[in-house]
Design a protein around this motif. Structure first.
Motif, PDB file in Angstrom:
ATOM      1  N   PRO A 191      62.521  52.536  22.301  1.00  0.00           N
ATOM      2  CA  PRO A 191      63.553  51.926  21.453  1.00  0.00           C
ATOM      3  C   PRO A 191      63.088  51.808  20.006  1.00  0.00           C
ATOM      4  O   PRO A 191      61.938  51.509  19.721  1.00  0.00           O
ATOM      5  N   THR A 192      64.015  52.069  19.084  1.00  0.00           N
ATOM      6  CA  THR A 192      63.721  51.956  17.658  1.00  0.00           C
ATOM      7  C   THR A 192      63.783  50.489  17.247  1.00  0.00           C
ATOM      8  O   THR A 192      64.733  49.780  17.602  1.00  0.00           O
ATOM      9  N   PRO A 193      62.774  50.003  16.508  1.00  0.00           N
ATOM     10  CA  PRO A 193      62.809  48.591  16.082  1.00  0.00           C
ATOM     11  C   PRO A 193      64.058  48.294  15.274  1.00  0.00           C
ATOM     12  O   PRO A 193      64.491  49.103  14.435  1.00  0.00           O
ATOM     13  N   ALA A 194      64.644  47.142  15.540  1.00  0.00           N
ATOM     14  CA  ALA A 194      65.862  46.754  14.829  1.00  0.00           C
ATOM     15  C   ALA A 194      65.547  46.527  13.355  1.00  0.00           C
ATOM     16  O   ALA A 194      64.498  45.984  13.008  1.00  0.00           O
ATOM     17  N   PRO A 195      66.444  46.955  12.449  1.00  0.00           N
ATOM     18  CA  PRO A 195      66.191  46.758  11.019  1.00  0.00           C
ATOM     19  C   PRO A 195      66.306  45.280  10.633  1.00  0.00           C
ATOM     20  O   PRO A 195      66.942  44.481  11.324  1.00  0.00           O
ATOM     21  N   ALA A 196      65.683  44.941   9.498  1.00  0.00           N
ATOM     22  CA  ALA A 196      65.691  43.569   9.004  1.00  0.00           C
ATOM     23  C   ALA A 196      66.549  43.473   7.752  1.00  0.00           C
ATOM     24  O   ALA A 196      66.913  44.484   7.140  1.00  0.00           O
ATOM     25  N   ASN A 197      66.887  42.240   7.361  1.00  0.00           N
ATOM     26  CA  ASN A 197      67.708  41.990   6.174  1.00  0.00           C
ATOM     27  C   ASN A 197      67.027  40.956   5.283  1.00  0.00           C
ATOM     28  O   ASN A 197      66.340  40.036   5.778  1.00  0.00           O
ATOM     29  N   ILE A 198      67.223  41.094   3.982  1.00  0.00           N
ATOM     30  CA  ILE A 198      66.863  40.051   3.016  1.00  0.00           C
ATOM     31  C   ILE A 198      68.126  39.748   2.224  1.00  0.00           C
ATOM     32  O   ILE A 198      68.662  40.613   1.526  1.00  0.00           O
ATOM     33  N   CYS A 199      68.624  38.525   2.350  1.00  0.00           N
ATOM     34  CA  CYS A 199      69.887  38.132   1.730  1.00  0.00           C
ATOM     35  C   CYS A 199      69.612  37.236   0.526  1.00  0.00           C
ATOM     36  O   CYS A 199      68.787  36.312   0.607  1.00  0.00           O
ATOM     37  N   ILE A 200      70.316  37.492  -0.574  1.00  0.00           N
ATOM     38  CA  ILE A 200      70.012  36.782  -1.822  1.00  0.00           C
ATOM     39  C   ILE A 200      71.289  36.229  -2.451  1.00  0.00           C
ATOM     40  O   ILE A 200      72.412  36.703  -2.189  1.00  0.00           O
ATOM     41  N   SER A 201      71.096  35.200  -3.278  1.00  0.00           N
ATOM     42  CA  SER A 201      72.174  34.644  -4.098  1.00  0.00           C
ATOM     43  C   SER A 201      71.534  33.900  -5.258  1.00  0.00           C
ATOM     44  O   SER A 201      70.344  33.575  -5.234  1.00  0.00           O
ATOM     45  N   VAL A 202      72.334  33.623  -6.290  1.00  0.00           N
ATOM     46  CA  VAL A 202      71.889  32.847  -7.455  1.00  0.00           C
ATOM     47  C   VAL A 202      72.888  31.714  -7.645  1.00  0.00           C
ATOM     48  O   VAL A 202      74.099  31.945  -7.670  1.00  0.00           O
ATOM     49  N   PHE A 203      72.384  30.476  -7.765  1.00  0.00           N
ATOM     50  CA  PHE A 203      73.278  29.323  -7.889  1.00  0.00           C
ATOM     51  C   PHE A 203      72.971  28.547  -9.163  1.00  0.00           C
ATOM     52  O   PHE A 203      71.873  28.621  -9.724  1.00  0.00           O
ATOM     53  N   ASP A 204      73.970  27.795  -9.618  1.00  0.00           N
ATOM     54  CA  ASP A 204      73.862  26.984 -10.835  1.00  0.00           C
ATOM     55  C   ASP A 204      73.175  25.665 -10.478  1.00  0.00           C
ATOM     56  O   ASP A 204      73.798  24.750  -9.941  1.00  0.00           O
ATOM     57  N   ASP A 205      71.903  25.579 -10.787  1.00  0.00           N
ATOM     58  CA  ASP A 205      71.074  24.432 -10.392  1.00  0.00           C
ATOM     59  C   ASP A 205      71.214  23.319 -11.439  1.00  0.00           C
ATOM     60  O   ASP A 205      70.387  23.171 -12.344  1.00  0.00           O
ATOM     61  N   HIS A 206      72.269  22.513 -11.309  1.00  0.00           N
ATOM     62  CA  HIS A 206      72.584  21.514 -12.337  1.00  0.00           C
ATOM     63  C   HIS A 206      71.442  20.531 -12.575  1.00  0.00           C
ATOM     64  O   HIS A 206      71.157  20.172 -13.717  1.00  0.00           O
ATOM     65  N   PHE A 260      70.219  42.887   1.366  1.00  0.00           N
ATOM     66  CA  PHE A 260      69.560  44.194   1.387  1.00  0.00           C
ATOM     67  C   PHE A 260      69.279  44.500   2.856  1.00  0.00           C
ATOM     68  O   PHE A 260      68.430  43.840   3.476  1.00  0.00           O
ATOM     69  N   SER A 261      69.974  45.446   3.419  1.00  0.00           N
ATOM     70  CA  SER A 261      69.935  45.672   4.867  1.00  0.00           C
ATOM     71  C   SER A 261      69.176  46.946   5.207  1.00  0.00           C
ATOM     72  O   SER A 261      68.840  47.752   4.342  1.00  0.00           O
ATOM     73  N   GLY A 262      68.930  47.111   6.511  1.00  0.00           N
ATOM     74  CA  GLY A 262      68.274  48.312   7.006  1.00  0.00           C
ATOM     75  C   GLY A 262      66.800  48.402   6.639  1.00  0.00           C
ATOM     76  O   GLY A 262      66.263  49.503   6.514  1.00  0.00           O
ATOM     77  N   LEU A 263      66.132  47.265   6.510  1.00  0.00           N
ATOM     78  CA  LEU A 263      64.734  47.251   6.086  1.00  0.00           C
ATOM     79  C   LEU A 263      63.799  47.309   7.295  1.00  0.00           C
ATOM     80  O   LEU A 263      64.055  46.659   8.316  1.00  0.00           O
ATOM     81  N   ALA A 264      62.728  48.061   7.150  1.00  0.00           N
ATOM     82  CA  ALA A 264      61.689  48.068   8.183  1.00  0.00           C
ATOM     83  C   ALA A 264      60.838  46.813   8.056  1.00  0.00           C
ATOM     84  O   ALA A 264      60.793  46.171   7.003  1.00  0.00           O
ATOM     85  N   ALA A 265      60.170  46.446   9.130  1.00  0.00           N
ATOM     86  CA  ALA A 265      59.293  45.277   9.082  1.00  0.00           C
ATOM     87  C   ALA A 265      58.197  45.486   8.045  1.00  0.00           C
ATOM     88  O   ALA A 265      57.683  46.593   7.873  1.00  0.00           O
ATOM     89  N   GLY A 266      57.846  44.428   7.338  1.00  0.00           N
ATOM     90  CA  GLY A 266      56.803  44.520   6.316  1.00  0.00           C
ATOM     91  C   GLY A 266      57.026  43.517   5.219  1.00  0.00           C
ATOM     92  O   GLY A 266      57.816  42.567   5.352  1.00  0.00           O
ATOM     93  N   THR A 267      56.327  43.699   4.107  1.00  0.00           N
ATOM     94  CA  THR A 267      56.404  42.794   2.970  1.00  0.00           C
ATOM     95  C   THR A 267      57.186  43.454   1.837  1.00  0.00           C
ATOM     96  O   THR A 267      56.957  44.619   1.503  1.00  0.00           O
ATOM     97  N   TYR A 268      58.114  42.688   1.264  1.00  0.00           N
ATOM     98  CA  TYR A 268      58.933  43.162   0.163  1.00  0.00           C
ATOM     99  C   TYR A 268      58.832  42.156  -0.987  1.00  0.00           C
ATOM    100  O   TYR A 268      58.512  40.983  -0.781  1.00  0.00           O
ATOM    101  N   PHE A 307      59.615  36.726  -5.978  1.00  0.00           N
ATOM    102  CA  PHE A 307      59.404  36.257  -4.612  1.00  0.00           C
ATOM    103  C   PHE A 307      58.792  37.379  -3.790  1.00  0.00           C
ATOM    104  O   PHE A 307      59.062  38.560  -4.019  1.00  0.00           O
ATOM    105  N   ALA A 308      57.977  36.988  -2.814  1.00  0.00           N
ATOM    106  CA  ALA A 308      57.502  37.912  -1.791  1.00  0.00           C
ATOM    107  C   ALA A 308      58.129  37.494  -0.468  1.00  0.00           C
ATOM    108  O   ALA A 308      58.202  36.307  -0.159  1.00  0.00           O
ATOM    109  N   ALA A 309      58.593  38.460   0.297  1.00  0.00           N
ATOM    110  CA  ALA A 309      59.241  38.163   1.578  1.00  0.00           C
ATOM    111  C   ALA A 309      58.648  39.059   2.656  1.00  0.00           C
ATOM    112  O   ALA A 309      58.648  40.291   2.517  1.00  0.00           O
ATOM    113  N   ALA A 310      58.145  38.440   3.712  1.00  0.00           N
ATOM    114  CA  ALA A 310      57.624  39.180   4.858  1.00  0.00           C
ATOM    115  C   ALA A 310      58.668  39.113   5.970  1.00  0.00           C
ATOM    116  O   ALA A 310      59.062  38.021   6.393  1.00  0.00           O
ATOM    117  N   VAL A 311      59.159  40.284   6.420  1.00  0.00           N
ATOM    118  CA  VAL A 311      60.223  40.312   7.415  1.00  0.00           C
ATOM    119  C   VAL A 311      59.723  40.951   8.707  1.00  0.00           C
ATOM    120  O   VAL A 311      58.801  41.770   8.702  1.00  0.00           O
TER     121      VAL A 311
END
Length: 428
Positions: A268-283, A325-333, A351-355
């Motif tokens: 089986p092929t490893p399932a892809p990972a996602n990194i989801c982002i947003s920017v908010f108004d930090d009052h 950002f979808s379809g990512l392989a496991a690892g550090t981004y 930011f660094a993200a390990a998925v």
């Protein structure tokens, strides 16, 4: 040995030295700049390091003031007071320590280290970085630091040191408050003009964790400096627990009949990972999205792989986020945020993200709107026109003047006429 042979030997030796000396001098002058400027081998080797700009070779940027220059990917923090008027707990100055300008004394590897310091005052301060990791990961954080605290300007001496303590820490819940009880701190070290390696370990309790560097002198010395280099954070992902599979009750086995060989099953092929982002108004600039803090449009988020090669970029619209950002392989981004016009960051831009396979990580970037001051128009005074006198008034004034001098004119004529007549009589 005869005297003549001795004299000949000495003469030969002198000529040889005379010939060799210019060659040695040339080699020394040629090689010396190379030897001085040569970079030492990087001693901060850290396989699997997930930090952004861990050795401070990735550039520096000012954070609101010229005296706050911090390595990219890191964020400054400090304690404000009490006792600032007396020189206690002030914000330190943050500067890059450049080996090409100041030598290698305070740089452990590469060309740069991060320096922060005070003069005749104390601080409790440092820098921090947030990293995305799988919950339950085993974290190991280390850093090299050198402190100098002295009442004398000679950097080779340590005169009456100010008890400069250094620490590193991890908040496994991802907070950015150094005083939080969640932060796990290393034991303090207090040595001077020597490199110290600090290390701390803990387990991630959230998908975001924060690492801290910290310096804290006790006394208001003339020099209270610390220099940091070669930071390292490694992540050991949790091992999935095996699922208990119920055992079947054995049944009588029938006599087997010849069957075709089974077809090999593909892995089986490893399932892809996602990194989801947003920017908010930090009052309130606290780095956390709260009720009433809307999304921000116009910010750009860049995604890089583990080799810092750009994979994708996204511009926020303030409506449809979070964007994944979808379809990512496991690892550090690595992610980098570029603010929308008019906004300033309230948390790190990098930011660094390990998925892990099939996992999803969410990162919310805080930003605060900073309105551009509008110049107040200065009122321009209008000159009042001077009234032009009418001819009637001019004639009246001329008449008044003639009237005032008329008596003098008549008296002069009365004197001149008799004198003139007497003169004419004599001529005739």
């Amino acid at each position: 040995m005869s005297v003549n042979r001795l004299i000949g030997t000495l003469t030969f030796t002198r000529r040889t030295i005379t010939r060799i000396s210019p060659i040695c001098l040339f080699l020394w002058l040629f090689l010396w700049p190379i030897l001085v400027s040569a970079k030492p081998a990087a001693q901060g080797d850290c396989p699997g390091n997930v930090l952004v700009n861990p050795g401070f070779e990735g550039g520096f940027s000012e954070r609101g003031a010229g005296e706050v220059s911090v390595a990219n990917g890191w964020f400054p923090w400090w304690q404000d007071g009490p006792g600032q008027a007396e020189g206690y707990y002030r914000r330190p100055e943050y500067k890059p320590e450049d080996a090409s300008r100041y030598g290698r004394r305070r740089v452990r590897s590469g060309n740069f280290a991060q320096k922060f310091f005070n003069t005749f005052s104390t601080h409790n301060a440092g820098i921090l970085q947030q990293v995305q990791v799988p919950v339950g990961s085993r974290l190991t954080f280390s850093a090299w630091v050198q402190a100098w605290s002295s009442q004398h300007y000679n950097p080779d001496t340590v005169v009456s040191p100010g008890n400069y303590r250094v620490y590193i820490g991890i908040d496994p819940t991802g907070g950015t408050d150094w005083s939080s009880s969640n932060v796990v701190w290393s034991e303090p070290r207090m040595e001077y003009n020597t490199w110290m390696r600090l290390e701390i370990q803990t387990v991630a309790k959230a998908g975001t964790i924060t690492v801290f560097l910290r310096g804290q002198p006790e006394f208001r010395n003339q020099f209270n400096d610390s220099y940091w280099d070669d930071t390292c954070l490694t992540v050991v992902r949790p091992t999935p627990r095996p699922t208990n599979t119920p055992k079947n009750t054995p049944t009588p086995t029938a006599t087997p009949t010849p069957e075709a060989s089974p077809t090999p099953t593909s892995t089986p092929t490893p399932a892809p990972a996602n990194i989801c982002i947003s920017v908010f108004d930090d009052h309130n600039s606290n780095g956390r999205r709260e009720e009433g803090e809307d999304l921000v449009a116009g910010a750009v988020i860049l995604l890089f792989d583990g080799n810092h090669i750009e994979l994708e970029r996204y511009t926020t619209d303030g409506l449809s986020e979070p964007y994944c950002f979808s379809g990512l392989a496991a690892g550090t981004y690595y992610l980098k945020r570029q603010n929308a016009p008019g906004y300033a960051s309230t948390m790190p831009d990098d930011f660094a993200a390990a998925v892990v396979p099939g996992g999803s990580t969410t990162i919310e970037f805080g930003a605060r709107f900073v309105p551009t001051p509008t110049a107040t128009p200065t009122a321009t005074s209008t000159a009042t026109p001077t009234a032009t006198p009418t001819p009637k008034l001019i004639f009246r004034e001329m008449g008044n003047a003639m009237y005032q001098v008329s008596g003098i004119i008549l008296a002069a004529l009365a004197l001149i006429i008799p004198v003139g007549l007497h003169y004419l009589r004599k001529r005739l």
